[in-house]
Design a protein around this motif. Structure first.
Motif, PDB file in Angstrom:
ATOM      1  N   TYR A   1       0.854  -1.189   0.000  1.00 29.72           N
ATOM      2  CA  TYR A   1       0.000   0.000   0.000  1.00 29.72           C
ATOM      3  C   TYR A   1       0.891   1.241   0.000  1.00 29.72           C
TER       4      TYR A   1
ATOM      5  N   TYR B   1      -0.371   7.832  -3.867  1.00 28.98           N
ATOM      6  CA  TYR B   1      -0.746   7.882  -5.278  1.00 28.98           C
ATOM      7  C   TYR B   1       0.430   8.267  -6.187  1.00 28.98           C
TER       8      TYR B   1
ATOM      9  N   ASP C   1      -6.485  -1.832  -6.405  1.00 30.86           N
ATOM     10  CA  ASP C   1      -7.513  -1.041  -5.732  1.00 30.86           C
ATOM     11  C   ASP C   1      -6.964   0.344  -5.446  1.00 30.86           C
ATOM     12  N   SER C   2      -7.848   1.323  -5.379  1.00 29.31           N
ATOM     13  CA  SER C   2      -7.489   2.694  -5.007  1.00 29.31           C
ATOM     14  C   SER C   2      -8.419   3.136  -3.887  1.00 29.31           C
ATOM     15  N   LYS C   3      -7.815   3.496  -2.768  1.00 29.62           N
ATOM     16  CA  LYS C   3      -8.582   3.884  -1.592  1.00 29.62           C
ATOM     17  C   LYS C   3      -8.415   5.377  -1.325  1.00 29.62           C
ATOM     18  N   GLU C   4      -9.001   5.829  -0.243  1.00 23.37           N
ATOM     19  CA  GLU C   4      -9.035   7.266   0.033  1.00 23.37           C
ATOM     20  C   GLU C   4      -7.645   7.851   0.215  1.00 23.37           C
TER      21      GLU C   4
ATOM     22  N   SER D   1      -4.589   5.784  -0.150  1.00 19.25           N
ATOM     23  CA  SER D   1      -3.512   4.962  -0.700  1.00 19.25           C
ATOM     24  C   SER D   1      -4.022   4.137  -1.867  1.00 19.25           C
ATOM     25  N   VAL D   2      -3.079   3.527  -2.571  1.00 12.97           N
ATOM     26  CA  VAL D   2      -3.420   2.588  -3.636  1.00 12.97           C
ATOM     27  C   VAL D   2      -2.921   1.203  -3.217  1.00 12.97           C
ATOM     28  N   GLU D   3      -3.627   0.184  -3.662  1.00 14.88           N
ATOM     29  CA  GLU D   3      -3.256  -1.201  -3.358  1.00 14.88           C
ATOM     30  C   GLU D   3      -2.550  -1.801  -4.562  1.00 14.88           C
TER      31      GLU D   3
ATOM     32  N   THR E   1      -1.428  10.587   5.428  1.00  8.41           N
ATOM     33  CA  THR E   1      -2.704  11.290   5.582  1.00  8.41           C
ATOM     34  C   THR E   1      -2.450  12.786   5.414  1.00  8.41           C
TER      35      THR E   1
END
Length: 313
Positions: A215, A218, A250-253, A255-257, A296
């Motif tokens: 993780y 971006y 996956d792309s989260k709030e 981070s990217v997976e 963050t």
């Protein structure tokens, strides 16, 4: 010593069974009762010798047949199939042989001949009685026979069961022993593998794919990570040179997976390869893209910026 116990002993028992009724013991009165006892003992010894011989021949046949299959080789799927079938079927056949021998021995005596005949003739009634009295025991035995035939698991299969990862060490008619990676043993009834779901990593082949999830922020350079993954795999013998993939899954709030997919010859090597790649990719990101680690973001507005936002709104 093993050769004498297996092969010579049954032969000696047969000889004793043949010549025992002909012995004349001077210190014992030569009566009909003595001859009767001698004949019965001779018959019992003969049954024991025949039973022993059949079991020995069965085990010799199994040993000679399985010598051509090595469980220690890398691609041992066929060997695991045969070892599983022979081990379970051997126990079933030996149980049947001993049951027949006991029934034959009982039939030698008039007083218990009816009981001896019942061993052969009342299997249906006994089955019904046992079915009610020992349903679970019979269910595990039948499950063991089903495992021998359908083989959802085999010896040395790699399983994930009850949250534990390990190898199938022993399969019997009633239970299965799984050797967990930390040397513990997980003992499960055979019915478990018929009734409940579990993971079998080596059902059709010992080869397995390993996955590593990373993780990051971006702004990570995906191409650089792909080159580093290739470099890591090419520098280790754990990789079988078949699968080398890195994808953003996956792309989260915040981070990217990123998933790294690689292949190995077997599950132990796949585990070591995953650990090696995970450590290598994290070290690469720390040294070359420290700003791309997950973070963050917090925006702090001063009074002037707040007034500007209010006017714009």
């Amino acid at each position: 010593m093993t050769f004498i116990r297996r092969y010579i002993t049954p032969f000696l028992i047969i000889l004793l069974a043949i010549f025992l009724p002909k012995f004349n013991l001077p210190f014992i009165q030569n009566s009909e009762n003595v001859h009767y006892v001698m004949r019965k003992i001779s018959s019992i010894l003969f049954i024991i010798a025949i039973t022993w011989t059949i079991i020995v021949l069965l085990r010799v046949f199994k040993k000679n047949y399985l010598e051509n299959y090595d469980l220690n080789q890398e691609d041992n799927l066929q060997a695991r199939k045969l070892y599983t079938q022979f081990n379970i079927l051997e126990r079933i056949i030996i149980f049947v042989i001993i049951t027949i021998a006991i029934g034959s021995g009982l039939m030698l005596f008039e007083g218990v001949r009816k009981f001896g005949l019942s061993v052969f003739a009342s299997a249906g009634i006994a089955g019904i009685i046992l079915g009610f009295a020992a349903q679970k025991a019979l269910a595990t035995i039948l499950a063991g026979m089903q495992i021998a035939i359908s083989q959802p698991i085999r010896l040395d299969d790699v399983l994930v069961v009850e949250g534990e990862w390990g190898w199938v060490e022993e399969i019997t008619l009633t239970f299965v022993v799984v050797r967990i990676w930390d040397k513990r043993r997980l003992v499960l009834p055979t019915t478990y593998f018929i009734e409940k779901p579990f993971q079998n990593w080596t059902r059709t082949t010992a080869e397995i794919l390993g996955t590593v999830f990373i993780y990051t922020d971006y702004n990570i350079d995906f191409d650089a990570l792909r080159k580093e993954l290739t470099r890591l795999l090419e520098n280790t013998p754990l990789w079988d040179q078949k699968v080398n993939v890195l994808q953003v899954t996956d792309s989260k709030e915040f981070s990217v997976e990123i998933r790294a997919l690689m292949s190995a010859k077997n599950s132990p090597e796949a585990w070591d390869l995953r650990v090696y790649v995970r450590e290598g990719l994290i070290k690469f990101i720390q040294q070359n893209f420290p700003n791309s680690l997950p973070r963050t973001r917090v925006s702090i507005l001063n009074d002037f910026d707040k007034k500007t936002e209010i006017k714009q709104s």
